[in-house]
Design an enzyme around this catalytic site. Structure first.
Site, PDB file in Angstrom:
ATOM      1  CB  CYS A 229      -0.973  -0.044   1.175  1.00  0.00           C
ATOM      2  SG  CYS A 229      -2.384   1.034   0.957  1.00  0.00           S
TER       3      CYS A 229
ATOM      4  CG  HIS B 239      -3.328  -3.746   3.425  1.00  0.00           C
ATOM      5  ND1 HIS B 239      -2.354  -3.045   4.098  1.00  0.00           N
ATOM      6  CD2 HIS B 239      -4.044  -2.821   2.736  1.00  0.00           C
ATOM      7  CE1 HIS B 239      -2.485  -1.751   3.836  1.00  0.00           C
ATOM      8  NE2 HIS B 239      -3.499  -1.591   3.012  1.00  0.00           N
TER       9      HIS B 239
ATOM     10  CD  GLU C  39      -0.637  -5.578   5.937  1.00  0.00           C
ATOM     11  OE1 GLU C  39      -0.458  -6.151   4.843  1.00  0.00           O
ATOM     12  OE2 GLU C  39      -0.946  -4.364   6.026  1.00  0.00           O
TER      13      GLU C  39
END
Lengths: 229, 80
Positions: A86, A195, A197
């Site tokens: 990002c 994302h 994560e």
């Protein structure tokens, strides 16, 4: 293996990245401040999402000149693994480690939801545990993720197999050729808007991001001849 | 003291979603004559120099390095 999660003023996905690495790989992971001038002990460097330096002027424009970025460039040249997620992707573009630039989403909206990605390249350290063509569920959260590059750059991205992820189904931001993530020619620097994560456990709605981190670990082990276990 | 006024705009060849949205709004308000809207940035820089040639060189460098992303943006500036 040693992971670093860089922290710029305004990074807000640094803790998520740290926890994701810790949970998926059980390897050493440390936060590293943007003023750091030595990254020599780290094997993988993660540039997390957020709004570095408030994204004043443009996303990633100011953080690109943070002292730590000189070290990131050196680490990239040394073949270490660099992941920009990002805002981290935007910083990699601004720094020239990856080609192209980010525009505001064509919907002119902040988009924050799950998105389907197709794995286009599984020959790099970040995605080799995925199957080519596999569709994975990874959330997005951005206002400025509309990837742009000119025709010449696009042709070279294709020739060198640098397009790693594309959006499957709806393209949430209008990016060129539905691009969601790209790598450099050598394949050791990856930038992506979604994302991973935030997708490391079913409780988060998806665990499809786990293999990104385990891929990096197994690639590093293979490269360094470290036995698994 | 020299004042530099810098304008940064999205290149004509690159989509400007903000400009398009504002154009749509103007059309819906009845300003049908608006063909195109480009949204950019305006910056004022106060420079501690009186040498215009030097200022031009330095501001160009600032634009190329930081103020504009020349992959998608054009810039122009005036010195007063």
């Amino acid at each position: 293996m040693n992971f670093a999660v860089l922290v710029f003023p305004g990074s807000n996905c640094d803790i998520d990245c740290y926890k994701a690495v810790e949970d998926t790989t059980e390897q050493s992971v440390e936060y590293v401040w943007h003023t750091a001038t030595d990254l020599s002990k780290y094997d993988c460097i993660i540039l997390p999402g957020g709004f570095s330096y408030g994204d004043y002027l443009r996303s990633g424009a100011i953080s690109r000149f943070a002292p730590v970025m000189n070290e990131v460039v050196k680490a990239a040249e040394q073949g270490k693994y660099i992941i920009g997620i990002c805002n981290g992707f935007q910083i990699l573009l601004e720094s020239g480690l990856l080609p192209g630039a980010m525009r505001i989403n064509d919907t002119v909206k902040f988009r924050c939801h799950h998105s389907d990605l197709k794995v286009q390249n599984n020959t790099n350290p970040f995605t080799h545990e995925y199957k080519i063509g596999e569709v994975i569920d990874i959330p997005i959260a951005h206002m400025e993720g509309n990837y742009y590059c000119d025709e010449t750059t696009l042709a070279s991205l294709k020739t060198n197999n640098q397009i790693v992820f594309t959006y499957e189904g709806e393209n949430p931001n209008g990016s060129v050729e539905n691009i969601a993530g790209i790598c450099n020619e050598k394949g050791n620097v990856l930038g992506m808007m979604p994302h991973p994560e935030r997708a490391v456990h079913e409780l988060l709605g998806s665990a499809d991001g786990k293999k990104m981190f385990t891929s990096v670990l197994s690639a590093w082990r293979e490269k360094n001849g470290v036995a698994i276990g | 003291m020299i004042k530099a006024t810098v304008h940064v705009t999205i290149k004509q060849s690159v989509l400007d979603p903000q400009g398009n949205t504002v154009q749509g709004a103007l059309h819906s308000m009845g300003f049908e004559e608006v063909n195109d809207v480009r949204i950019g940035k305006y910056m004022e820089l106060s420079l501690d120099t009186t040498d215009k040639n030097e200022a031009e060189k330095r501001v160009t460098e600032m634009c190329e390095k930081l103020l504009a992303n020349t992959v998608i943006e054009d810039y122009r500036f005036e010195l007063n």
